[in-house]
Write a protein that holds these residues in place. Structure first.
Motif, mmCIF file in Angstrom:
data_model
loop_
_atom_site.group_PDB
_atom_site.id
_atom_site.type_symbol
_atom_site.label_atom_id
_atom_site.label_comp_id
_atom_site.label_asym_id
_atom_site.label_seq_id
_atom_site.Cartn_x
_atom_site.Cartn_y
_atom_site.Cartn_z
ATOM 1 N N ASN A 186 31.511 -71.834 -31.081
ATOM 2 C CA ASN A 186 30.791 -71.084 -32.113
ATOM 3 C C ASN A 186 30.503 -69.642 -31.708
ATOM 4 O O ASN A 186 29.875 -68.908 -32.461
ATOM 5 C CB ASN A 186 29.456 -71.765 -32.432
ATOM 6 C CG ASN A 186 29.644 -73.095 -33.094
ATOM 7 O OD1 ASN A 186 30.593 -73.285 -33.848
ATOM 8 N ND2 ASN A 186 28.770 -74.043 -32.800
ATOM 9 N N ALA A 192 26.700 -61.755 -25.624
ATOM 10 C CA ALA A 192 26.602 -63.165 -25.271
ATOM 11 C C ALA A 192 26.334 -63.259 -23.775
ATOM 12 O O ALA A 192 27.045 -62.658 -22.972
ATOM 13 C CB ALA A 192 27.890 -63.895 -25.615
ATOM 14 N N GLN A 206 18.828 -63.554 -30.797
ATOM 15 C CA GLN A 206 19.327 -64.194 -32.005
ATOM 16 C C GLN A 206 19.368 -65.713 -31.893
ATOM 17 O O GLN A 206 19.047 -66.409 -32.849
ATOM 18 C CB GLN A 206 20.745 -63.689 -32.319
ATOM 19 C CG GLN A 206 20.832 -62.225 -32.623
ATOM 20 C CD GLN A 206 20.350 -61.893 -34.016
ATOM 21 O OE1 GLN A 206 20.217 -62.743 -34.873
ATOM 22 N NE2 GLN A 206 20.071 -60.635 -34.242
ATOM 23 N N ASN A 207 19.823 -66.226 -30.732
ATOM 24 C CA ASN A 207 20.063 -67.666 -30.632
ATOM 25 C C ASN A 207 20.211 -68.083 -29.170
ATOM 26 O O ASN A 207 20.556 -67.264 -28.322
ATOM 27 C CB ASN A 207 21.340 -68.035 -31.399
ATOM 28 C CG ASN A 207 21.323 -69.434 -31.942
ATOM 29 O OD1 ASN A 207 20.511 -70.255 -31.547
ATOM 30 N ND2 ASN A 207 22.230 -69.723 -32.853
ATOM 31 N N VAL A 262 24.271 -71.646 -27.650
ATOM 32 C CA VAL A 262 25.466 -71.500 -28.489
ATOM 33 C C VAL A 262 26.667 -71.982 -27.678
ATOM 34 O O VAL A 262 26.898 -71.505 -26.569
ATOM 35 C CB VAL A 262 25.666 -70.031 -28.922
ATOM 36 C CG1 VAL A 262 26.960 -69.860 -29.695
ATOM 37 C CG2 VAL A 262 24.467 -69.554 -29.728
ATOM 38 N N GLN A 277 28.943 -66.340 -33.933
ATOM 39 C CA GLN A 277 27.614 -65.836 -33.581
ATOM 40 C C GLN A 277 27.649 -64.343 -33.260
ATOM 41 O O GLN A 277 26.687 -63.633 -33.522
ATOM 42 C CB GLN A 277 27.050 -66.604 -32.388
ATOM 43 C CG GLN A 277 26.647 -68.019 -32.708
ATOM 44 C CD GLN A 277 25.363 -68.057 -33.510
ATOM 45 O OE1 GLN A 277 24.362 -67.419 -33.168
ATOM 46 N NE2 GLN A 277 25.382 -68.810 -34.595
ATOM 47 N N ILE A 321 22.529 -65.396 -27.305
ATOM 48 C CA ILE A 321 23.008 -64.235 -28.047
ATOM 49 C C ILE A 321 21.850 -63.277 -28.265
ATOM 50 O O ILE A 321 20.815 -63.659 -28.815
ATOM 51 C CB ILE A 321 23.588 -64.640 -29.421
ATOM 52 C CG1 ILE A 321 24.627 -65.750 -29.278
ATOM 53 C CG2 ILE A 321 24.154 -63.429 -30.144
ATOM 54 C CD1 ILE A 321 25.830 -65.397 -28.463
#
Length: 70
Positions: free
Chosen positions: A63, A3, A55-56, A59, A67, A13
């Motif tokens: 959360n 992260a 990934q993302n 965030v 994740q 992420i």
């Protein structure tokens, strides 16, 4: 999975796809702001770069555990 706290909002992420060594506090940057999938990220602290799997983005902290698959 890693992260990365961002200045914009929340965390990004990434999944490390190699033995790229990151330390807590390293400054990480990337050119394609919200790109997903395989991207090149740069560790300014250690002056290294590596291809990672994104990934993302954005965030929020509530959360984060989900994740990171914790």
């Amino acid at each position: 999975m890693v992260a990365i706290a961002t200045e914009d909002s929340g965390f990004t992420i990434i999944e490390l796809t190699s033995g790229w060594d990151l330390e807590v506090g390293d400054v990480i940057t990337w050119a394609n702001g919200y790109g997903l999938g395989f991207e090149t990220y740069e560790n300014l602290t250690q002056q290294t770069s590596e291809e990672v799997f994104v990934q993302n983005h954005d965030v929020n902290i509530s959360n984060l555990r989900a994740q990171l698959l914790l």
